[in-house]
Design a protein around this motif. Structure first.
Motif, PDB file in Angstrom:
ATOM      1  N   ILE A  22       0.875  -1.172   0.000  1.00 12.58           N
ATOM      2  CA  ILE A  22       0.000   0.000   0.000  1.00 12.58           C
ATOM      3  C   ILE A  22       0.913   1.224   0.000  1.00 12.58           C
ATOM      4  CG2 ILE A  22      -1.817   1.258   1.199  1.00 12.58           C
ATOM      5  CD1 ILE A  22      -2.724  -1.430   0.188  1.00 12.58           C
TER       6      ILE A  22
ATOM      7  N   ALA B 219      -9.814   1.049  -3.899  1.00  9.57           N
ATOM      8  CA  ALA B 219      -8.405   0.641  -3.905  1.00  9.57           C
ATOM      9  C   ALA B 219      -7.967   0.489  -5.347  1.00  9.57           C
ATOM     10  CB  ALA B 219      -8.224  -0.675  -3.164  1.00  9.57           C
TER      11      ALA B 219
ATOM     12  N   ASP C 186      -4.948  -0.468  -7.918  1.00  9.57           N
ATOM     13  CA  ASP C 186      -3.655  -1.121  -8.130  1.00  9.57           C
ATOM     14  C   ASP C 186      -3.050  -0.625  -9.428  1.00  9.57           C
ATOM     15  OD1 ASP C 186      -4.232  -2.854  -5.994  1.00  9.57           O
ATOM     16  OD2 ASP C 186      -4.971  -4.445  -7.311  1.00  9.57           O
TER      17      ASP C 186
ATOM     18  N   THR D  95      -0.596  -0.086  -4.430  1.00 10.51           N
ATOM     19  CA  THR D  95      -2.037   0.164  -4.285  1.00 10.51           C
ATOM     20  C   THR D  95      -2.221   1.409  -3.433  1.00 10.51           C
ATOM     21  OG1 THR D  95      -2.512  -2.207  -4.354  1.00 10.51           O
ATOM     22  CG2 THR D  95      -4.231  -0.790  -3.452  1.00 10.51           C
ATOM     23  N   TRP D  96      -3.211   2.242  -3.801  1.00  8.99           N
ATOM     24  CA  TRP D  96      -3.521   3.422  -2.986  1.00  8.99           C
ATOM     25  C   TRP D  96      -5.012   3.700  -3.041  1.00  8.99           C
ATOM     26  CZ3 TRP D  96      -0.437   4.987   0.622  1.00  8.99           C
ATOM     27  CH2 TRP D  96      -0.670   6.203   1.274  1.00  8.99           C
ATOM     28  N   ARG D  97      -5.459   4.498  -2.096  1.00  7.87           N
ATOM     29  CA  ARG D  97      -6.875   4.784  -1.876  1.00  7.87           C
ATOM     30  C   ARG D  97      -7.309   6.071  -2.565  1.00  7.87           C
ATOM     31  NH1 ARG D  97      -8.826   5.100   4.391  1.00  7.87           N
ATOM     32  NH2 ARG D  97     -11.067   5.506   4.112  1.00  7.87           N
TER      33      ARG D  97
ATOM     34  N   TRP E 164     -11.152  -0.357   4.392  1.00 10.71           N
ATOM     35  CA  TRP E 164      -9.777  -0.004   4.741  1.00 10.71           C
ATOM     36  C   TRP E 164      -9.591  -0.167   6.242  1.00 10.71           C
ATOM     37  CZ3 TRP E 164      -6.027   0.890   1.243  1.00 10.71           C
ATOM     38  CH2 TRP E 164      -6.412   1.154  -0.070  1.00 10.71           C
TER      39      TRP E 164
ATOM     40  N   TYR F 256      -6.460  -3.291   3.089  1.00 15.44           N
ATOM     41  CA  TYR F 256      -7.768  -3.275   2.429  1.00 15.44           C
ATOM     42  C   TYR F 256      -8.332  -4.694   2.404  1.00 15.44           C
ATOM     43  CZ  TYR F 256     -11.312  -2.170  -1.152  1.00 15.44           C
ATOM     44  OH  TYR F 256     -12.486  -1.976  -1.834  1.00 15.44           O
TER      45      TYR F 256
END
Length: 319
Positions: free
Chosen positions: A88, A120, A122, A193-195, A229, A234
């Protein structure tokens, strides 16, 4: 997110938003880490993303009304080299050399045009010489030939360039199903991966990808929704979009003049020759790019809005 297991197929029973609640859990890693500086100095990610803040601010101020009538962004297969969100993080560069790339993404509901928050996202791609982390022994990268390599081809060697799709085990980007391969090493560079924020936006720091036989320059992506989250990462939810981002020919030709891209010995597949890109522009994943046309080595800003169907399941494993 569960590591290396492929996404499960959607079942035929039950409400769509309840289908395919595959367990997804990852360990948060490196979210606050400093940007890595590679041996290439000015080509490393450090200090090369000055345009990120202004780009994000501009995108944030865009009215959703102005985004009406977005078409669904094209779905593709995930390809053989997907690893289920090991890290993440926004900066996925690690110590890889290459032209700095800031990737600014926005995720919206294609029907309502409302931003999708807390998704999320990717992304993963090869390095400047066509090598995928986690699969270095399987990748068909384009590094230079050994200095003691013979200069003359053996008699009977075909003179023509191989045609068709890469053989089994080579990165294909998912053509014909892109059978998933188990990782062969523990490297995880150029993956993350980020939000998405309340505007549906997420920004990654990486490098401009290279190329390998049979594919144009591209970045893979997945969008996961309806998960949760937690402190661990996640969990739950389903994959509503699996796609790829593409680069126009002008930018790729410019990158090919810069080391280490310029050392590649692999013949490049152009955007119009690629078997995955559907030639539909933004809908097909073509990025909008900004960079100094006289010096692309200073860095590139790429942006795109993805129109997705949040209730659908598109995990890219059955195409």
């Amino acid at each position: 997110m569960t590591g290396n297991q492929p996404e499960q197929q959607q079942t035929d029973n039950g409400p769509k938003h309840k289908k395919d609640l595959t367990r997804r859990k990852v360990v948060v890693a490196g979210a606050g880490a400093a940007v890595a500086v590679g041996a290439a100095g000015t080509l490393a990610a450090s200090g090369a993303f000055a345009g990120e803040k202004s780009t994000a601010a501009s995108a944030s101020s865009t009215s959703t009304a102005g985004e009406a009538c977005y078409k669904l962004t094209s779905e593709t297969t995930e390809g053989p080299y997907y690893i289920d969100a090991d890290k993440i993080r926004r900066d996925i560069t690690e110590d890889k050399e290459g032209i700095p790339l800031t990737l600014s993404l926005k995720v919206i509901d294609s029907e309502t045009c409302k931003p999708i928050a807390n998704a999320a996202v990717d992304i993963w791609h090869c390095d400047a010489l066509g090598i995928y982390s986690g699969y270095e022994s399987l990748s068909t990268g384009g590094g230079g030939a050994p200095t003691d390599a013979p200069t003359d081809a053996p008699s009977g060697t075909p003179s023509g360039t191989p045609t068709g799709e890469p053989p089994s085990g080579a990165p294909s980007g998912g053509t014909g199903g892109g059978v998933h391969q188990d990782p062969t090493d523990d490297e995880r560079y150029l993956r993350g991966t980020w939000r998405t924020d309340k505007h549906g936006q997420v920004t990654f720091r990486t490098i401009f990808p290279g190329w390998y036989r049979g594919r144009t320059v591209h970045i893979h992506t997945k969008v996961h929704v309806d998960g949760e989250w937690t402190d661990a990462g996640y969990e739950g939810g389903h994959t509503c979009h699996t796609g790829q981002f593409f680069f126009d020919e002008e930018s790729v030709l410019a990158s090919a003049e810069v080391e280490p891209y310029s050392t590649s010995t692999t013949e490049r597949t152009t955007l119009t020759e690629d078997t995955i890109y559907d030639q539909s522009g933004t809908t097909g994943g073509l990025l909008k790019l900004k960079y100094n046309k006289k010096n692309i080595a200073k860095g590139v800003i790429g942006s795109i809005t993805m129109g997705v169907a949040p209730d659908a399941t598109n995990d890219g494993t059955s195409m």
